[in-house]
Design a protein around this motif. Structure first.
Motif, mmCIF file in Angstrom:
data_model
loop_
_atom_site.group_PDB
_atom_site.id
_atom_site.type_symbol
_atom_site.label_atom_id
_atom_site.label_comp_id
_atom_site.label_asym_id
_atom_site.label_seq_id
_atom_site.Cartn_x
_atom_site.Cartn_y
_atom_site.Cartn_z
ATOM 1 N N GLY A 20 17.952 -52.955 -0.051
ATOM 2 C CA GLY A 20 17.198 -51.996 0.769
ATOM 3 C C GLY A 20 15.976 -51.521 0.001
ATOM 4 N N MET A 22 13.801 -49.019 0.705
ATOM 5 C CA MET A 22 13.293 -47.682 1.010
ATOM 6 C C MET A 22 12.818 -46.946 -0.247
ATOM 7 S SD MET A 22 15.302 -44.850 3.319
ATOM 8 C CE MET A 22 16.507 -44.357 2.100
ATOM 9 N N ASP A 57 15.508 -55.499 2.992
ATOM 10 C CA ASP A 57 15.435 -54.646 4.189
ATOM 11 C C ASP A 57 14.314 -53.625 4.055
ATOM 12 O OD1 ASP A 57 16.750 -53.507 6.700
ATOM 13 O OD2 ASP A 57 16.768 -51.743 5.402
ATOM 14 N N TYR A 62 9.049 -46.596 5.659
ATOM 15 C CA TYR A 62 9.533 -46.291 4.299
ATOM 16 C C TYR A 62 8.371 -45.973 3.364
ATOM 17 C CZ TYR A 62 14.215 -47.885 5.666
ATOM 18 O OH TYR A 62 15.438 -48.033 6.283
ATOM 19 N N GLN A 187 22.501 -52.187 12.281
ATOM 20 C CA GLN A 187 22.590 -51.528 10.962
ATOM 21 C C GLN A 187 23.049 -50.082 11.175
ATOM 22 O OE1 GLN A 187 19.336 -50.258 7.764
ATOM 23 N NE2 GLN A 187 19.543 -52.484 7.796
ATOM 24 N N GLY A 233 23.244 -46.883 3.358
ATOM 25 C CA GLY A 233 23.882 -45.795 2.597
ATOM 26 C C GLY A 233 25.245 -46.170 2.040
ATOM 27 N N ALA A 236 26.515 -44.113 -0.835
ATOM 28 C CA ALA A 236 26.528 -42.658 -0.602
ATOM 29 C C ALA A 236 25.859 -41.915 -1.755
ATOM 30 C CB ALA A 236 27.962 -42.171 -0.389
ATOM 31 N N LYS A 237 24.721 -42.433 -2.163
ATOM 32 C CA LYS A 237 23.919 -41.834 -3.258
ATOM 33 C C LYS A 237 24.707 -41.766 -4.573
ATOM 34 C CE LYS A 237 20.453 -41.099 -0.451
ATOM 35 N NZ LYS A 237 19.520 -42.187 -0.357
ATOM 36 N N GLY A 238 25.740 -42.563 -4.685
ATOM 37 C CA GLY A 238 26.440 -42.677 -5.975
ATOM 38 C C GLY A 238 27.544 -41.662 -6.216
ATOM 39 N N ALA A 243 27.664 -40.628 -9.912
ATOM 40 C CA ALA A 243 26.664 -39.545 -9.814
ATOM 41 C C ALA A 243 27.387 -38.195 -9.940
ATOM 42 C CB ALA A 243 25.931 -39.643 -8.476
ATOM 43 N N VAL A 288 23.711 -52.750 2.560
ATOM 44 C CA VAL A 288 22.281 -52.720 2.222
ATOM 45 C C VAL A 288 22.130 -51.713 1.084
ATOM 46 C CG1 VAL A 288 19.951 -52.355 3.120
ATOM 47 C CG2 VAL A 288 21.747 -53.176 4.656
ATOM 48 N N GLY A 290 20.548 -49.456 -1.759
ATOM 49 C CA GLY A 290 19.216 -48.850 -1.858
ATOM 50 C C GLY A 290 18.782 -48.532 -3.273
HETATM 51 N N1 LIG Z 1 18.768 -47.940 9.429
HETATM 52 C C1 LIG Z 1 18.629 -46.716 8.966
HETATM 53 O O1 LIG Z 1 18.521 -45.742 9.724
HETATM 54 C C2 LIG Z 1 18.587 -46.514 7.488
HETATM 55 C C3 LIG Z 1 18.638 -45.214 6.952
HETATM 56 C C4 LIG Z 1 18.587 -45.071 5.555
HETATM 57 C C5 LIG Z 1 18.508 -46.212 4.743
HETATM 58 N N2 LIG Z 1 18.436 -47.466 5.292
HETATM 59 C C6 LIG Z 1 18.373 -48.696 4.445
HETATM 60 O O2 LIG Z 1 19.514 -48.717 3.641
HETATM 61 C C7 LIG Z 1 19.147 -48.816 2.263
HETATM 62 C C8 LIG Z 1 20.152 -48.086 1.425
HETATM 63 O O3 LIG Z 1 20.207 -46.722 1.796
HETATM 64 P P1 LIG Z 1 20.424 -45.572 0.732
HETATM 65 O O4 LIG Z 1 19.378 -45.658 -0.295
HETATM 66 O O5 LIG Z 1 20.632 -44.320 1.469
HETATM 67 O O6 LIG Z 1 21.808 -46.033 0.156
HETATM 68 P P2 LIG Z 1 22.671 -46.168 -1.153
HETATM 69 O O7 LIG Z 1 22.585 -47.558 -1.657
HETATM 70 O O8 LIG Z 1 24.001 -45.666 -0.728
HETATM 71 O O9 LIG Z 1 22.086 -45.157 -2.202
HETATM 72 C C9 LIG Z 1 21.075 -45.525 -3.085
HETATM 73 C C10 LIG Z 1 20.566 -44.272 -3.745
HETATM 74 O O10 LIG Z 1 21.640 -43.674 -4.457
HETATM 75 C C11 LIG Z 1 21.294 -43.562 -5.839
HETATM 76 N N3 LIG Z 1 22.482 -43.856 -6.643
HETATM 77 C C12 LIG Z 1 23.380 -44.835 -6.455
HETATM 78 N N4 LIG Z 1 24.328 -44.790 -7.397
HETATM 79 C C13 LIG Z 1 24.030 -43.759 -8.207
HETATM 80 C C14 LIG Z 1 24.657 -43.189 -9.342
HETATM 81 N N5 LIG Z 1 25.788 -43.687 -9.843
HETATM 82 N N6 LIG Z 1 24.064 -42.142 -9.936
HETATM 83 C C15 LIG Z 1 22.917 -41.627 -9.415
HETATM 84 N N7 LIG Z 1 22.275 -42.113 -8.335
HETATM 85 C C16 LIG Z 1 22.832 -43.165 -7.721
HETATM 86 C C17 LIG Z 1 20.207 -44.601 -6.057
HETATM 87 O O11 LIG Z 1 19.397 -44.227 -7.150
HETATM 88 P P3 LIG Z 1 18.838 -45.381 -8.150
HETATM 89 O O12 LIG Z 1 17.728 -46.050 -7.425
HETATM 90 O O13 LIG Z 1 18.403 -44.573 -9.317
HETATM 91 O O14 LIG Z 1 19.963 -46.297 -8.449
HETATM 92 C C18 LIG Z 1 19.466 -44.556 -4.734
HETATM 93 O O15 LIG Z 1 18.579 -43.443 -4.691
HETATM 94 C C19 LIG Z 1 17.714 -48.264 2.207
HETATM 95 O O16 LIG Z 1 16.982 -48.753 1.115
HETATM 96 C C20 LIG Z 1 17.177 -48.770 3.517
HETATM 97 O O17 LIG Z 1 16.780 -50.124 3.365
HETATM 98 C C21 LIG Z 1 18.486 -47.618 6.646
#
Ligand SMILES: NC(=O)c1ccc[n+]([C@@H]2O[C@H](COP(=O)([O-])OP(=O)(O)OC[C@H]3O[C@@H](n4cnc5c(N)ncnc54)[C@H](OP(=O)(O)O)[C@@H]3O)[C@@H](O)[C@H]2O)c1
Length: 326
Positions: A20, A22, A57, A62, A187, A233, A236-238, A243, A288, A290
């Protein structure tokens, strides 16, 4: 556990993990792109490719377009890469426009879809994208108009396939009825922090089911129609994988502990357990991820080799639910 996913069954050679984008392009600010952002895009893409991830993605919104722009700059410096990867993007969300006073809104009009794709192609510096998703349901959608837009995009060679995001089975079926070709993707947000997609089915025929905010039948519809379910997601932000747990409820802390203990007993990363739990579902979900952190991309890729038993899957689900099964 790696499966033959719906996109593969349609002959589209996508990896099961999707990167992802974003987080590329410096995030949600209007500050200009820098050389550092471009360097980061190269590093993220290099790491993804080295882990076998070939699908990326995007969405037109974004980082206010900068995620696609920096990805396009990266592609320009790597001739030959474009045809080795799959690029998915989304349109249909119009952000708040403070100059005109218009609120954030959704727009599936033909005119907006066509103009959005031209913007996407322009920023990415590519002649086509592999998949276009409609980002969030537009209550004013007119499926025939969507069909006209899709037909024009396909005919012009600008988009190879279409899908949706954040939609129920009924919303998909409504649009699908006007399309000559199948929707390829839906998605949705799916993770230990967002369990309504499972709770909807286990609470069917129960009072508690009425309170689950996820329309029952969405997963089943996608599985029956060979629609690729993608999980946004998924980490879930880790919070379940390392995290800070400050201020989190007890169920999150216990799930994070369980994830850590399973990861340690299996000799894999915590991300592998969290994502492996999604991969264990028979729908053949594509998480996906992020993250822009190369270490975490590599840790996530271990999910493809993790095997969760049926009992382990349920242990994780019940722990994350924070209450017993009905
Ligand atoms: N269709 C929709 O409506 C929609 C909505 C939102 C997102 N998306 C897509 O889905 C992708 C993923 O979404 P997401 O970014 O919300 O999901 P995610 O993969 O659940 O979370 C990634 C985020 O969490 C942080 N993170 C993960 N593990 C961590 C840890 N152990 N400690 C601290 N931070 C941690 C990452 O920071 P680091 O970068 O520092 O690892 C990053 O900011 C996006 O890039 C986008 O392409 C789609």
């Amino acid at each position: 556990m790696s499966r033959t996913i719906p996109l593969n069954r349609r002959g589209i050679g996508a990896s099961q993990l999707v990167l992802g984008c974003m987080g590329l392009g410096g995030g949600w600010t209007h500050d200009p792109l820098t050389a550092e952002h471009l360097k980061e895009a190269h590093k993220v893409v290099d790491t993804a490719l080295s882990c076998g991830i070939n699908m990326f993605d995007h969405a037109d919104i974004y980082a206010y377009g900068k995620a696609e722009t920096v990805f396009g700059q990266m592609l320009k410096e790597r001739p030959g890469l474009r045809d080795q990867i799959l690029i998915q993007s989304k349109c249909g969300i119009r952000p708040l426009d403070s100059s005109s006073g218009l609120p954030k809104r959704f727009d599936f009009s033909k005119e907006h879809i066509l103009a959005s794709v031209d913007g996407i192609l322009n920023r990415l510096g590519t002649e086509y994208i592999d998949i276009l998703l409609l980002h969030r349901p537009d209550p004013l959608v007119e499926p025939e108009e969507v069909a006209e837009a899709f037909a024009a995009l396909r005919q012009a060679g600008k988009v190879k396939g279409f899908g949706v995001s954040n939609m129920s089975a009924a919303q998909m079926a409504f649009i699908q009825a006007s399309l000559p070709e199948p929707l390829l993707v839906n998605q949705l947000e799916l993770s230990f922090a967002k369990l309504d997609w499972l709770d909807a089915s286990i609470h069917h025929n129960q009072k508690e089911g009425a309170a689950v905010p996820f329309p029952e039948g969405t997963l089943e519809y996608c599985q029956m129609k060979n629609v690729q379910i993608q999980a946004w997601g998924p980490l879930a932000k880790g919070i379940f994988t390392g995290a800070s747990l400050e201020g989190q409820p007890e169920s999150v802390k216990q799930t994070a502990d369980l994830v850590a203990s399973l990861a340690s007993s299996k000799g894999v990363s915590r991300e592998a357990v969290a994502l492996g739990w999604l991969l264990r579902h028979p729908a053949g979900i594509q998480p996906v991820i992020g993250t822009t952190n190369p270490e975490r991309i590599r840790a996530s890729a271990q999910a493809l080799s993790v095997e969760l038993t049926r009992d382990e899957w349920y242990q994780l689900y019940v722990c994350a639910r924070g209450r017993a099964m009905p």
